[in-house]
Design a protein around this motif. Structure first.
Motif, PDB file in Angstrom:
ATOM      1  N   TYR A 182       0.817  -1.218   0.000  1.00 23.61           N
ATOM      2  CA  TYR A 182       0.000   0.000   0.000  1.00 23.61           C
ATOM      3  C   TYR A 182       0.853   1.271   0.000  1.00 23.61           C
ATOM      4  N   CYS A 183       2.157   1.108   0.105  1.00 21.81           N
ATOM      5  CA  CYS A 183       3.044   2.287   0.174  1.00 21.81           C
ATOM      6  C   CYS A 183       2.904   3.154  -1.074  1.00 21.81           C
ATOM      7  N   ILE A 184       2.753   4.467  -0.872  1.00 28.27           N
ATOM      8  CA  ILE A 184       2.628   5.391  -2.016  1.00 28.27           C
ATOM      9  C   ILE A 184       3.899   6.229  -2.209  1.00 28.27           C
ATOM     10  N   LYS A 185       4.939   5.885  -1.480  1.00 25.23           N
ATOM     11  CA  LYS A 185       6.235   6.581  -1.606  1.00 25.23           C
ATOM     12  C   LYS A 185       6.120   8.076  -1.334  1.00 25.23           C
ATOM     13  N   CYS A 186       5.406   8.392  -0.288  1.00 20.97           N
ATOM     14  CA  CYS A 186       5.214   9.813   0.051  1.00 20.97           C
ATOM     15  C   CYS A 186       6.413  10.366   0.822  1.00 20.97           C
ATOM     16  N   GLY A 187       7.219   9.487   1.416  1.00 23.52           N
ATOM     17  CA  GLY A 187       8.414   9.934   2.112  1.00 23.52           C
ATOM     18  C   GLY A 187       8.181  10.419   3.542  1.00 23.52           C
ATOM     19  N   LEU A 188       6.951  10.289   4.064  1.00 18.19           N
ATOM     20  CA  LEU A 188       6.711  10.766   5.434  1.00 18.19           C
ATOM     21  C   LEU A 188       7.532   9.959   6.440  1.00 18.19           C
ATOM     22  N   CYS A 189       7.609   8.633   6.211  1.00 20.66           N
ATOM     23  CA  CYS A 189       8.365   7.794   7.145  1.00 20.66           C
ATOM     24  C   CYS A 189       9.852   8.159   7.101  1.00 20.66           C
ATOM     25  N   TYR A 190      10.335   8.428   5.898  1.00 18.18           N
ATOM     26  CA  TYR A 190      11.745   8.795   5.707  1.00 18.18           C
ATOM     27  C   TYR A 190      12.043  10.105   6.448  1.00 18.18           C
ATOM     28  N   PRO A 205      13.136   3.717   6.171  1.00 15.05           N
ATOM     29  CA  PRO A 205      12.060   2.742   6.393  1.00 15.05           C
ATOM     30  C   PRO A 205      11.307   2.353   5.130  1.00 15.05           C
ATOM     31  N   GLN A 206      11.127   3.293   4.230  1.00 15.04           N
ATOM     32  CA  GLN A 206      10.344   2.986   3.027  1.00 15.04           C
ATOM     33  C   GLN A 206      11.062   1.922   2.182  1.00 15.04           C
ATOM     34  N   ALA A 207      12.340   2.184   1.871  1.00 13.93           N
ATOM     35  CA  ALA A 207      13.090   1.261   1.017  1.00 13.93           C
ATOM     36  C   ALA A 207      13.221  -0.110   1.690  1.00 13.93           C
ATOM     37  N   VAL A 248       3.715   7.719  11.519  1.00 14.16           N
ATOM     38  CA  VAL A 248       3.299   8.799  10.614  1.00 14.16           C
ATOM     39  C   VAL A 248       2.744   8.306   9.273  1.00 14.16           C
ATOM     40  N   CYS A 249       2.875   7.017   8.983  1.00 12.62           N
ATOM     41  CA  CYS A 249       2.455   6.535   7.651  1.00 12.62           C
ATOM     42  C   CYS A 249       0.966   6.771   7.429  1.00 12.62           C
ATOM     43  N   PRO A 250       0.606   7.476   6.349  1.00 10.07           N
ATOM     44  CA  PRO A 250      -0.822   7.772   6.116  1.00 10.07           C
ATOM     45  C   PRO A 250      -1.583   6.595   5.505  1.00 10.07           C
ATOM     46  N   LYS A 251      -0.861   5.560   5.090  1.00  7.52           N
ATOM     47  CA  LYS A 251      -1.527   4.445   4.422  1.00  7.52           C
ATOM     48  C   LYS A 251      -1.624   3.204   5.306  1.00  7.52           C
ATOM     49  N   GLY A 252      -1.295   3.345   6.554  1.00  9.29           N
ATOM     50  CA  GLY A 252      -1.408   2.213   7.469  1.00  9.29           C
ATOM     51  C   GLY A 252      -0.327   1.169   7.292  1.00  9.29           C
ATOM     52  N   VAL A 253       0.742   1.522   6.562  1.00  8.02           N
ATOM     53  CA  VAL A 253       1.862   0.580   6.435  1.00  8.02           C
ATOM     54  C   VAL A 253       2.652   0.632   7.746  1.00  8.02           C
ATOM     55  N   ASP A 254       3.254  -0.479   8.109  1.00  3.37           N
ATOM     56  CA  ASP A 254       4.064  -0.518   9.331  1.00  3.37           C
ATOM     57  C   ASP A 254       5.518  -0.813   8.921  1.00  3.37           C
ATOM     58  N   PRO A 255       6.240   0.212   8.446  1.00  8.08           N
ATOM     59  CA  PRO A 255       7.603  -0.051   7.959  1.00  8.08           C
ATOM     60  C   PRO A 255       8.508  -0.626   9.045  1.00  8.08           C
ATOM     61  N   ALA A 256       8.294  -0.217  10.296  1.00  7.40           N
ATOM     62  CA  ALA A 256       9.142  -0.736  11.379  1.00  7.40           C
ATOM     63  C   ALA A 256       8.982  -2.247  11.494  1.00  7.40           C
TER      64      ALA A 256
END
Ligand code: SF4
Ligand code: FES
Lengths: 287, 125
Positions: A182-190, A205-207, A248-256
């Motif tokens: 679901y990641c949209i590559k918005c960069g908020l997590c980064y 976290p995104q990559a 902070v992820c707006p798409k509910g992804v849990d990069p951690a």
């Protein structure tokens, strides 16, 4: 009432936009469900090297007005030089990330009424070089993403095209990676990551979560390659597990979570069964 | 195109995952041996446990001297690798990485060498 015009960069400017409410300055005014908020935008230009400062605008908002709507309003009615980046206006393209009242958020996905303040402060995302105003440079971020080989790889040629050209996955197979896709590559997590703030070689976290997303897909058999990519001095081990990426992820992804799962694959604690990739391999060996 | 400052290959002596496995194992090991070491203080009255004679006697008990040596090695490896991790994050260039790795490795060996020497001397060897 004297209306002050926009002075541009380098000054704190106050621009009344609505004659009806201008006299109230930035105080909240109730007007048939409409109220005014003070929109503060951090301005600056990396080419002109101007000192960064806030420009301030009064913007009428309603219950459904988003921060992006407010920025577009200010751009249309007060100062067309405000630099913002947006496209879909529906949290799909990932273009409009910025710091809103101190937290990385998507401007198009943040309703002003839900913020609960009559002052909205917009700043460019940290951990990204600022190009102008709220527009940041995503080159490094996308390079990290690309470096993870974010696509399904299968080194083996399809031996029997008709038998293997369609990859059927069970719901459980999909569950392994679905949330990460679901990641949209918005960069908020980064932008929220404390390790990225000090270490630009850290993929972020995104990559890393995308490396996990493709490694956990049973159609892919390039997990070893991706584990090699992330297993270096500035790689996956530099995650301190602050968890701000997931917050902070707006798409509910849990990069951690993705990072920890990928780590456990690296430590050989867990493994994603690669039934489909294996099937291709076995079929290939037979031929 | 991947930008130049993204690390591509693992051109290091030990893979980072191996280093981190060592880091976690030494951390857990140190937790255990330090707990034993601290609990040994309770065998004699706490006030006398750090008296000169008592400390020297501890060194002379072979298994206890061995325990102290294990603590020294585990804590040094774990601690100096932790320091390496922190320092490596500060700058992103190969020279700095090399310097930090050599510096922490040398410091670790020096501390282990000096500590071992203390244990040997205290044993009267
Ligand atoms: S993981 Fe979430 S916050 Fe990070 S880039 Fe993807 S959508 Fe944005
Ligand atoms: S404009 Fe596309 S995510 Fe906000």
């Amino acid at each position: 009432m004297v209306y002050e015009s926009c002075k541009g960069y380098g000054s704190e400017t106050w621009i009344p936009l609505n004659k009806k409410t201008a006299g109230n300055d930035h105080q909240t005014v109730h007007d048939e469900g409409k109220q005014n908020v003070l929109l503060r935008v951090l301005r600056g230009d990396m080419f002109k090297k101007t000192k960064r400062s806030f420009s301030t605008f009064s913007v009428p908002v309603r219950r459904w007005t988003t921060v992006l709507d407010a920025l577009i309003y200010a751009k249309e009615h007060s100062d067309s030089s405000i630099a913002i980046r947006f496209s879909c206006r529906m949290a799909s393209c990932g273009s409009c990330g910025m710091i809103i009242n101190g937290i990385p958020r998507l401007a198009c996905y943040t309703k002003i009424s839900e913020l609960g303040y009559d002052t909205v402060t917009c700043e460019p995302l940290p951990n990204f070089p600022v190009i102008r105003d709220l527009v940041t440079d995503f080159q490094q971020f996308f390079n990290h993403h690309r470096h993870m080989e974010p696509y399904i790889e299968n080194q083996y040629p399809v031996p029997r095209e008709e038998a293997l050209s369609e990859f059927k996955q069970t719901p459980r197979d999909i569950d392994n990676y679905l949330q990460f896709s679901y990641c949209i590559k918005c960069g908020l997590c980064y932008s929220a990551c404390p390790t990225v703030a000090t270490d630009t070689k850290f993929p972020g976290p995104q990559a890393l979560s995308q490396a996990y997303r493709y490694s956990a897909d049973n159609r892919d058999d390039a997990e070893k390659k991706r584990l090699d990519i992330v297993d270096n001095r500035h790689g996956i081990w530099r995650c301190h597990f602050a968890g701000s990426c997931s917050a902070v992820c707006p798409k509910g992804v849990d990069p951690a979570l993705g990072i920890q799962l990928l780590r456990s694959h690296l430590m050989s604690i867990s493994k994603t069964p690669k039934t489909l990739a294996d099937l291709r391999k076995i079929d290939d060996d037979k031929d | 195109m991947v930008s130049g400052n993204i690390q591509n290959a693992n051109s290091t002596f030990l893979r980072e995952s191996t280093v981190m496995k060592i880091h976690y194992i030494t951390g857990l090991g140190a937790l255990f041996v330090v707990a034993v070491h601290v609990m040994m203080r309770l065998v004699v009255p706490f006030s006398t446990s750090l008296e000169y004679e008592n400390v020297i006697n501890n060194y002379r008990i072979l298994w206890y001297a061995l325990l102290l040596e294990i603590i020294l090695v585990l804590i040094s490896i774990h601690g100096f690798n932790g320091l390496r991790i922190m320092l490596i994050e500060l700058r992103q260039n190969a020279m700095w990485e090399k310097f930090v790795t050599i510096f922490t490795l040398a410091a670790m060996l020096a501390v282990i060498g000096y500590g071992t020497r203390t244990i040997i001397i205290a044993n009267g060897l």
